[in-house]
Design a protein around this motif. Structure first.
Motif, PDB file in Angstrom:
ATOM      1  N   ARG A  79       0.840  -1.196   0.000  1.00  0.00           N
ATOM      2  CA  ARG A  79       0.000   0.000   0.000  1.00  0.00           C
ATOM      3  C   ARG A  79       0.883   1.256   0.000  1.00  0.00           C
ATOM      4  NH1 ARG A  79      -5.333   1.254   0.687  1.00  0.00           N
ATOM      5  NH2 ARG A  79      -5.831   3.222   1.735  1.00  0.00           N
ATOM      6  N   LEU A  80       0.614   2.150  -0.959  1.00  0.00           N
ATOM      7  CA  LEU A  80       1.458   3.336  -1.120  1.00  0.00           C
ATOM      8  C   LEU A  80       1.153   4.420  -0.098  1.00  0.00           C
ATOM      9  CD1 LEU A  80       1.472   3.974  -4.995  1.00  0.00           C
ATOM     10  CD2 LEU A  80       3.089   2.626  -3.625  1.00  0.00           C
ATOM     11  N   THR A  81       2.194   5.159   0.288  1.00  0.00           N
ATOM     12  CA  THR A  81       2.037   6.403   1.041  1.00  0.00           C
ATOM     13  C   THR A  81       2.337   7.560   0.091  1.00  0.00           C
ATOM     14  OG1 THR A  81       2.691   5.380   3.126  1.00  0.00           O
ATOM     15  CG2 THR A  81       2.877   7.770   2.989  1.00  0.00           C
ATOM     16  N   ILE A  82       1.367   8.444  -0.045  1.00  0.00           N
ATOM     17  CA  ILE A  82       1.475   9.540  -1.014  1.00  0.00           C
ATOM     18  C   ILE A  82       1.251  10.870  -0.302  1.00  0.00           C
ATOM     19  CG2 ILE A  82       0.506  10.531  -3.138  1.00  0.00           C
ATOM     20  CD1 ILE A  82      -0.514   7.690  -3.835  1.00  0.00           C
ATOM     21  N   VAL A  83       2.103  11.845  -0.590  1.00  0.00           N
ATOM     22  CA  VAL A  83       1.900  13.189  -0.047  1.00  0.00           C
ATOM     23  C   VAL A  83       1.586  14.151  -1.190  1.00  0.00           C
ATOM     24  CG1 VAL A  83       3.026  15.171   1.071  1.00  0.00           C
ATOM     25  CG2 VAL A  83       3.349  12.862   1.994  1.00  0.00           C
ATOM     26  N   CYS A  84       0.511  14.928  -1.025  1.00  0.00           N
ATOM     27  CA  CYS A  84       0.195  16.003  -1.968  1.00  0.00           C
ATOM     28  C   CYS A  84       0.443  17.340  -1.283  1.00  0.00           C
ATOM     29  CB  CYS A  84      -1.270  15.939  -2.392  1.00  0.00           C
ATOM     30  SG  CYS A  84      -1.685  14.503  -3.393  1.00  0.00           S
ATOM     31  N   ILE A  85       1.232  18.188  -1.916  1.00  0.00           N
ATOM     32  CA  ILE A  85       1.503  19.515  -1.357  1.00  0.00           C
ATOM     33  C   ILE A  85       0.382  20.469  -1.757  1.00  0.00           C
ATOM     34  CG2 ILE A  85       3.138  21.446  -1.273  1.00  0.00           C
ATOM     35  CD1 ILE A  85       4.240  18.844  -0.095  1.00  0.00           C
ATOM     36  N   LEU A  86      -0.211  21.107  -0.749  1.00  0.00           N
ATOM     37  CA  LEU A  86      -1.234  22.134  -0.983  1.00  0.00           C
ATOM     38  C   LEU A  86      -0.588  23.474  -0.636  1.00  0.00           C
ATOM     39  CD1 LEU A  86      -4.252  20.319   0.722  1.00  0.00           C
ATOM     40  CD2 LEU A  86      -3.500  20.187  -1.664  1.00  0.00           C
ATOM     41  N   THR A  87      -0.249  24.227  -1.661  1.00  0.00           N
ATOM     42  CA  THR A  87       0.687  25.341  -1.509  1.00  0.00           C
ATOM     43  C   THR A  87       0.135  26.591  -0.821  1.00  0.00           C
ATOM     44  OG1 THR A  87       0.111  25.767  -3.800  1.00  0.00           O
ATOM     45  CG2 THR A  87       2.214  24.714  -3.387  1.00  0.00           C
ATOM     46  N   GLY A  88      -1.172  26.870  -0.969  1.00  0.00           N
ATOM     47  CA  GLY A  88      -1.707  28.106  -0.398  1.00  0.00           C
ATOM     48  C   GLY A  88      -3.139  27.965   0.087  1.00  0.00           C
ATOM     49  N   HIS A  89      -3.545  28.840   0.994  1.00  0.00           N
ATOM     50  CA  HIS A  89      -4.889  28.778   1.569  1.00  0.00           C
ATOM     51  C   HIS A  89      -5.929  29.327   0.597  1.00  0.00           C
ATOM     52  CE1 HIS A  89      -8.135  28.956   4.497  1.00  0.00           C
ATOM     53  NE2 HIS A  89      -7.355  28.300   5.348  1.00  0.00           N
ATOM     54  N   GLY A  90      -7.130  28.777   0.656  1.00  0.00           N
ATOM     55  CA  GLY A  90      -8.223  29.222  -0.199  1.00  0.00           C
ATOM     56  C   GLY A  90      -8.616  30.670   0.034  1.00  0.00           C
ATOM     57  N   LEU A  91      -8.377  31.164   1.258  1.00  0.00           N
ATOM     58  CA  LEU A  91      -8.715  32.558   1.556  1.00  0.00           C
ATOM     59  C   LEU A  91      -7.872  33.531   0.742  1.00  0.00           C
ATOM     60  CD1 LEU A  91      -9.151  32.313   5.428  1.00  0.00           C
ATOM     61  CD2 LEU A  91     -10.952  32.861   3.779  1.00  0.00           C
ATOM     62  N   LYS A  92      -6.813  33.025   0.107  1.00  0.00           N
ATOM     63  CA  LYS A  92      -5.984  33.864  -0.766  1.00  0.00           C
ATOM     64  C   LYS A  92      -6.746  34.284  -2.018  1.00  0.00           C
ATOM     65  CE  LYS A  92      -1.504  33.829   0.671  1.00  0.00           C
ATOM     66  NZ  LYS A  92      -0.536  34.914   0.481  1.00  0.00           N
ATOM     67  N   ASP A  93      -7.749  33.518  -2.393  1.00  0.00           N
ATOM     68  CA  ASP A  93      -8.457  33.790  -3.645  1.00  0.00           C
ATOM     69  C   ASP A  93      -9.973  33.668  -3.434  1.00  0.00           C
ATOM     70  OD1 ASP A  93      -9.227  34.158  -6.255  1.00  0.00           O
ATOM     71  OD2 ASP A  93      -7.956  32.588  -7.100  1.00  0.00           O
ATOM     72  N   PRO A  94     -10.523  34.603  -2.634  1.00  0.00           N
ATOM     73  CA  PRO A  94     -11.952  34.509  -2.302  1.00  0.00           C
ATOM     74  C   PRO A  94     -12.855  34.655  -3.528  1.00  0.00           C
ATOM     75  CG  PRO A  94     -11.018  36.581  -1.495  1.00  0.00           C
ATOM     76  CD  PRO A  94      -9.873  35.751  -1.985  1.00  0.00           C
ATOM     77  N   ASP A  95     -12.396  35.400  -4.540  1.00  0.00           N
ATOM     78  CA  ASP A  95     -13.232  35.586  -5.727  1.00  0.00           C
ATOM     79  C   ASP A  95     -13.520  34.251  -6.413  1.00  0.00           C
ATOM     80  OD1 ASP A  95     -13.106  38.249  -5.174  1.00  0.00           O
ATOM     81  OD2 ASP A  95     -11.584  38.705  -6.688  1.00  0.00           O
ATOM     82  N   ARG A  96     -12.505  33.388  -6.445  1.00  0.00           N
ATOM     83  CA  ARG A  96     -12.694  32.074  -7.048  1.00  0.00           C
ATOM     84  C   ARG A  96     -13.724  31.265  -6.260  1.00  0.00           C
ATOM     85  NH1 ARG A  96     -13.178  29.864 -11.360  1.00  0.00           N
ATOM     86  NH2 ARG A  96     -11.541  31.356 -11.963  1.00  0.00           N
ATOM     87  N   ALA A  97     -13.657  31.359  -4.940  1.00  0.00           N
ATOM     88  CA  ALA A  97     -14.611  30.624  -4.110  1.00  0.00           C
ATOM     89  C   ALA A  97     -16.029  31.102  -4.399  1.00  0.00           C
ATOM     90  CB  ALA A  97     -14.271  30.797  -2.633  1.00  0.00           C
ATOM     91  N   ILE A  98     -16.197  32.426  -4.437  1.00  0.00           N
ATOM     92  CA  ILE A  98     -17.539  32.977  -4.675  1.00  0.00           C
ATOM     93  C   ILE A  98     -18.045  32.553  -6.051  1.00  0.00           C
ATOM     94  CG2 ILE A  98     -18.828  35.124  -5.035  1.00  0.00           C
ATOM     95  CD1 ILE A  98     -17.031  36.391  -2.864  1.00  0.00           C
ATOM     96  N   ALA A  99     -17.141  32.524  -7.028  1.00  0.00           N
ATOM     97  CA  ALA A  99     -17.535  32.143  -8.383  1.00  0.00           C
ATOM     98  C   ALA A  99     -17.917  30.667  -8.465  1.00  0.00           C
ATOM     99  CB  ALA A  99     -16.399  32.442  -9.357  1.00  0.00           C
ATOM    100  N   SER A 100     -17.486  29.877  -7.471  1.00  0.00           N
ATOM    101  CA  SER A 100     -17.678  28.425  -7.527  1.00  0.00           C
ATOM    102  C   SER A 100     -18.959  27.958  -6.858  1.00  0.00           C
ATOM    103  CB  SER A 100     -16.503  27.705  -6.839  1.00  0.00           C
ATOM    104  OG  SER A 100     -15.274  28.134  -7.369  1.00  0.00           O
ATOM    105  N   VAL A 101     -19.663  28.867  -6.186  1.00  0.00           N
ATOM    106  CA  VAL A 101     -20.806  28.425  -5.379  1.00  0.00           C
ATOM    107  C   VAL A 101     -22.083  29.166  -5.763  1.00  0.00           C
ATOM    108  CG1 VAL A 101     -19.391  27.744  -3.401  1.00  0.00           C
ATOM    109  CG2 VAL A 101     -20.211  30.110  -3.587  1.00  0.00           C
ATOM    110  N   PRO A 102     -23.233  28.543  -5.517  1.00  0.00           N
ATOM    111  CA  PRO A 102     -24.504  29.224  -5.799  1.00  0.00           C
ATOM    112  C   PRO A 102     -24.818  30.251  -4.711  1.00  0.00           C
ATOM    113  CG  PRO A 102     -24.923  27.100  -4.787  1.00  0.00           C
ATOM    114  CD  PRO A 102     -23.435  27.195  -4.960  1.00  0.00           C
ATOM    115  N   LYS A 103     -25.642  31.219  -5.042  1.00  0.00           N
ATOM    116  CA  LYS A 103     -26.075  32.187  -4.033  1.00  0.00           C
ATOM    117  C   LYS A 103     -27.076  31.528  -3.089  1.00  0.00           C
ATOM    118  CE  LYS A 103     -25.183  36.624  -6.032  1.00  0.00           C
ATOM    119  NZ  LYS A 103     -25.646  37.951  -6.429  1.00  0.00           N
TER     120      LYS A 103
END
Lengths: 357, 357
Positions: B316-340
């Protein structure tokens, strides 16, 4: 040794058992940053507990890992809150992780999308009701009383349990010592209650020998505990502590009185000054409410109350200021606080001139 | 035991001496979160290294603590970069902490204020030149070559030194073992270079016995290494990796080849799907570029390349994925991704109906 969140680390102090399914995003373990500028002006060792580095960007995650884990243990079918900010973001993230439905009720029209984007991106069902915040909370309470749905607003006692782990981390950092003073923003007053509970439990367990004085700070436009009366229309730029009738009012007063501490208020101007100091002098970006702890400490120095404690304790003080949330939570405030970039010619000379070089 | 940042913890592996004044905001020590949903679909133990929980919200802080500490040691009078995002935020924060002037050059009109607010709030001098990004970088290089001003763009080698500490943390977390696979977004290619350097140094020091395969992922609209040609007009929603001519191109290829790994591309659609999975299934909010590591891993499963590695390693493999930055860095993208939010009547019945209850 691998860090797996606050329940895993402080299990012995928390109301969990082998039957509790632990839902964690490795919250906690946040930095305690030695301040440079503030230590200097206060003439004490001032540390900043940077709770904005919890997974969803605020201290709420410490309590939410407990609230959601216990909700799962109790077979809740969903969790629910009336919140517009950090609580809803945290509730949505932890619920997403364990496939629990989360529902957030907000008053129609009152909330900017930016504030909601975190809850929405984590998949919460956000419903805007044609009514005010009190009405939203009333509906939430009504539903949670009558259905297997867990209320995760701050009256959920498991949240305070989780939040008290902040005290444990501070005492562990200082190798089994509590700080002399603990400065903390006060809104709904759950956090000052939780930290005081944590310190007391650690002392009882023999982990520390002394307790800190608890210094809580409300915003001047939302300081019901200071004034001794409910604020019908609380108003402050520090939205995360804009609370007119705190849920943990009495417990906060107990923390203050048992610790020989105080609860005072700071103006929006004082909050913004501290906000600027943190960003400009310490390199630490917080949401405005977080800056209330530092603003309060500076105020207590200026009015002489800090000096009294220094005389009483009679050695260099160790002080911890809790910074509750990350500055990225409120980008509009940051933009409003800074000038627009100057536009210049694309030459080395023009750049050097602007640098006063 | 108290944590004081990556230089303090990994001093023996870094080019610092007793004469180096350490400037730290207690960066690093970020969570390695066991994924639930992704581990399940990949059928391996997948861990998420959540670098968004560094002080300024991205992995850049690991390198910046080194770059700024060394700049101070070398008596720099200021630091400078041409950047619109995470680098400028980090440079400004660390400079603020040690009273060093920081200057950020940007092209006029190209940048939204939201992206700049972090650098500005930390007190950077942000200058918009009448020219493009290349012109800005040219002026920065020119000035840093001729004045005692340190360039802190990614060509500063101290940044890679600091960034390699991410590998050390991962191996320490696994009690002296490297993961089998290391998945990472690739933009300027400094981070894949740094992680590979870190793994190799840890092996040389006898801290680990094996090395991971390095799997790097560029955005399809900005994948010069995959295509083997410079992208004149790179385009992707993952702005943090929108790079047409990576500074560490050759070194990234070395990391790929020495480790027996690969560098592939993922489309914006694949990135957004992974972005949604992270938020919705894991409770982890990232900026779009971060999701490229997870998007790539999923793509490699679908195309059969993951299966080949599984057969090769045969456990069984052990895999690490690097998540480089927080989502709060790009709030416009979050807003664009969700319904009102839906607006409903203020009644228990109306709420229950929307909850399908």
């Amino acid at each position: 040794m691998a860090y797996k969140g606050v329940i895993d680390r402080y299990r012995d102090f928390l109301p969990v058992s082998d039957k509790t399914p632990i839902v964690s995003i490795n919250e906690g373990n946040t930095p305690l940053i030695k301040s440079i500028y503030i230590s200097d002006i206060i003439d004490a060792d001032v540390y900043l507990k940077y709770e904005g580095l919890n997974p969803t960007g605020s201290f709420k995650d410490r309590g939410m890992t407990m609230a959601i884990s216990k909700a799962l243990e109790e077979n809740a079918k969903a969790v629910m809150c009336a919140s517009t900010g950090n609580t809803s973001a945290s509730a949505a993230a932890y619920s997403a992780r364990c496939k629990l439905k989360s529902v957030v009720l907000i008053p129609e029209g009152a909330i900017a999308m930016g504030k909601l984007s975190q809850a929405l991106i984590h998949g919460a069902t956000v419903l805007a009701i044609k009514g005010n915040f009190d009405k939203a909370l009333e509906i939430v309470r009504d539903i949670c009383n009558n259905y297997p749905i867990t209320l995760v607003n701050s009256i959920n006692p498991n949240r305070i349990q989780g939040q008290k782990t902040g005290s444990f981390e501070i005492c562990d950092y200082f190798n089994g010592n509590a700080p002399d003073l603990h400065c903390i923003p006060v809104g709904n007053a759950g956090n000052i209650t939780a930290y005081w509970m944590g310190y007391k439990e650690y002392k009882e367990a023999g982990k520390i020998e002394t307790l800190p004085k608890m210094w809580g700070f409300q915003a001047a436009g939302a300081c019901p505990i200071v004034r001794g009366e409910i604020f019908k229309n609380p108003e402050t730029i520090a939205t995360a502590i804009r609370i007119g009738n705190p849920a943990s009012w009495k417990k906060a007063e107990n923390a203050r009185d048992e610790s020989g501490g105080l609860i005072d208020s700071v103006t929006d101007e004082e909050i913004l000054e501290a906000y600027g100091i943190l960003a400009n002098k310490e390199g630490v970006f917080v949401e405005p409410a977080s800056a209330a702890s530092v603003a309060g400490l500076i105020k207590m120095k200026n009015c002489g109350k800090l000096e009294k404690v220094k005389k009483e304790i009679n050695r260099r003080l160790t002080i911890v200021c809790i910074l509750t949330g990350h500055g990225l939570k409120d980008p509009d405030r940051a933009i409003a606080s800074v000038p627009k970039p100057k536009i210049i010619e694309p030459t080395v000379e023009a750049v050097l001139k602007e640098m006063d070089y």
